[in-house]
Scaffold this motif. Structure first.
Motif, mmCIF file in Angstrom:
data_model
loop_
_atom_site.group_PDB
_atom_site.id
_atom_site.type_symbol
_atom_site.label_atom_id
_atom_site.label_comp_id
_atom_site.label_asym_id
_atom_site.label_seq_id
_atom_site.Cartn_x
_atom_site.Cartn_y
_atom_site.Cartn_z
ATOM 1 N N VAL A 50 0.833 -1.205 0.000
ATOM 2 C CA VAL A 50 0.000 0.000 0.000
ATOM 3 C C VAL A 50 0.867 1.255 0.000
ATOM 4 C CG1 VAL A 50 -1.640 1.345 1.368
ATOM 5 C CG2 VAL A 50 -1.978 -1.107 1.073
ATOM 6 N N LEU A 51 1.882 1.278 0.885
ATOM 7 C CA LEU A 51 2.722 2.475 0.985
ATOM 8 C C LEU A 51 3.686 2.618 -0.189
ATOM 9 C CD1 LEU A 51 3.595 2.390 4.806
ATOM 10 C CD2 LEU A 51 1.937 3.848 3.644
ATOM 11 N N ALA A 56 2.280 5.549 -3.230
ATOM 12 C CA ALA A 56 3.388 6.243 -3.902
ATOM 13 C C ALA A 56 3.025 6.577 -5.345
ATOM 14 C CB ALA A 56 4.651 5.392 -3.855
ATOM 15 N N GLY A 57 2.383 5.636 -6.044
ATOM 16 C CA GLY A 57 1.997 5.903 -7.427
ATOM 17 C C GLY A 57 0.920 6.954 -7.547
ATOM 18 N N VAL A 58 -0.110 6.878 -6.692
ATOM 19 C CA VAL A 58 -1.201 7.855 -6.753
ATOM 20 C C VAL A 58 -0.707 9.246 -6.378
ATOM 21 C CG1 VAL A 58 -3.420 8.502 -5.746
ATOM 22 C CG2 VAL A 58 -2.980 6.118 -6.362
ATOM 23 N N TRP A 94 9.427 0.556 -9.074
ATOM 24 C CA TRP A 94 10.500 -0.287 -8.523
ATOM 25 C C TRP A 94 9.969 -1.187 -7.412
ATOM 26 C CZ3 TRP A 94 15.179 -1.791 -9.844
ATOM 27 C CH2 TRP A 94 16.032 -2.304 -8.881
ATOM 28 N N SER A 95 9.109 -0.641 -6.545
ATOM 29 C CA SER A 95 8.539 -1.437 -5.459
ATOM 30 C C SER A 95 7.616 -2.529 -5.995
ATOM 31 C CB SER A 95 7.768 -0.526 -4.493
ATOM 32 O OG SER A 95 8.617 0.442 -3.914
ATOM 33 N N ALA A 96 6.829 -2.187 -7.020
ATOM 34 C CA ALA A 96 5.942 -3.189 -7.616
ATOM 35 C C ALA A 96 6.739 -4.324 -8.233
ATOM 36 C CB ALA A 96 5.047 -2.536 -8.672
#
Length: 289
Positions: A50-51, A56-58, A94-96
């Motif tokens: 979520v974080l 982060a994307g939104v 990167w996180s995804a």
């Protein structure tokens, strides 16, 4: 804020953010052999996802759009909001990617459970959305096709005389403005009746006095080669101070009509809605009213 200043690249960022929000409500895991009734959590069930991915994307997309729509971008620590937004979108992608490779995280998976655990539809769509978002955010300033206006500028309802003002003035339609140096077609002043071009004087009207050829020829010549005209820009363009300062004083946004009051070589001196004047150095592709 002026939404007409948004570019096609910003539209791609907005679409990717919507896809990311949809993906956040889908399954985070896919488990081999799980029944259709299995209760698999969504992306909102994982704090790191979520974080690091969704929020982060939104937030990155929101910063990019707000920075583009503002007349003068705000800066934080020397960077404008758009640059922070690009950094957020790259971090989200990167996180995804990391969650796709290791959806179980720190779970040790004793008993071989991890072998049956993979990335769910939500994680896969989140990766696609964040990659598209980051790519569009980075490429928009570089690719001409993405720098085009998302909402094209509206054309005047009818052709106007050269140097005339489109109906509605700034930001057509809107409040009427007075062009620099007067506008062709203004009503005649008292005591100065209008005369149609090539027309005959009406009965009771004073006959014009003959003029010397030199005087008539001088009056036929225009006061200058430049006449003020209204124009719109295809993409956001900076407006620089007339004193030559390199810092822009405003940004001209697509979809709004501006008044060109003077020409200086290949540059135009333009006037904004609030009366500020500056030099438009890039006049390529402007649309005349």
């Amino acid at each position: 804020m002026n939404i007409r200043s948004l570019t096609r690249g910003d539209g791609v960022v907005i679409g990717a953010a919507v896809l990311l929000l949809i993906a956040s409500f889908l399954d985070i895991y896919s488990i081999d052999g799980a029944s259709d009734s299995a209760d698999i959590p969504s992306l909102w069930g994982s704090g790191p996802v979520v974080l690091g991915v969704v929020l982060a994307g939104v937030i990155g997309a929101a910063l990019i759009v707000v920075a583009r729509a503002m007349p003068q971008p705000k800066k934080v620590a020397g960077l404008d909001l758009g640059q922070f937004g690009i950094a957020f979108t790259v971090f989200a992608a990167w996180s995804a990617l990391g969650n796709i490779f290791d959806p179980a995280g720190a779970f040790d998976g004793e008993g071989g459970f991890v072998d049956e655990l993979g990335a769910g539809l939500g994680l896969i769509l989140a990766l696609i959305a964040t990659l598209v978002m980051a790519a569009a955010a980075v490429a928009t300033p570089l690719v001409p096709a993405l720098k085009g206006a998302l909402i094209p500028a509206a054309r005047p309802a009818a052709p106007q005389p050269y140097g005339g003002q489109p109906q509605g003035g700034y930001g057509y339609p809107g409040a009427q403005q007075q062009p620099y140096g007067g506008q062709p077609g203004q009503p005649s002043q008292p005591g100065q009746p209008g005369q149609p071009f090539g027309g005959q004087p009406q009965p009771g009207q004073a006959q014009p006095q003959p003029q010397a050829p030199q005087q008539a020829q001088a009056q036929a010549q225009p006061a200058g080669d430049f006449s003020p005209f209204w124009f719109a820009v295809p993409v956001p363009r900076p407006l620089f101070a007339e004193d030559g300062s390199p810092t822009p004083i405003a940004e001209l946004a697509p979809g709004t009509w501006y008044l060109a009051v003077e020409q200086r070589g290949a540059n135009l001196v333009a006037q904004t809605q609030d009366g500020r004047r500056g030099v438009l150095q890039d006049t390529s592709g402007i649309q005349r009213g």
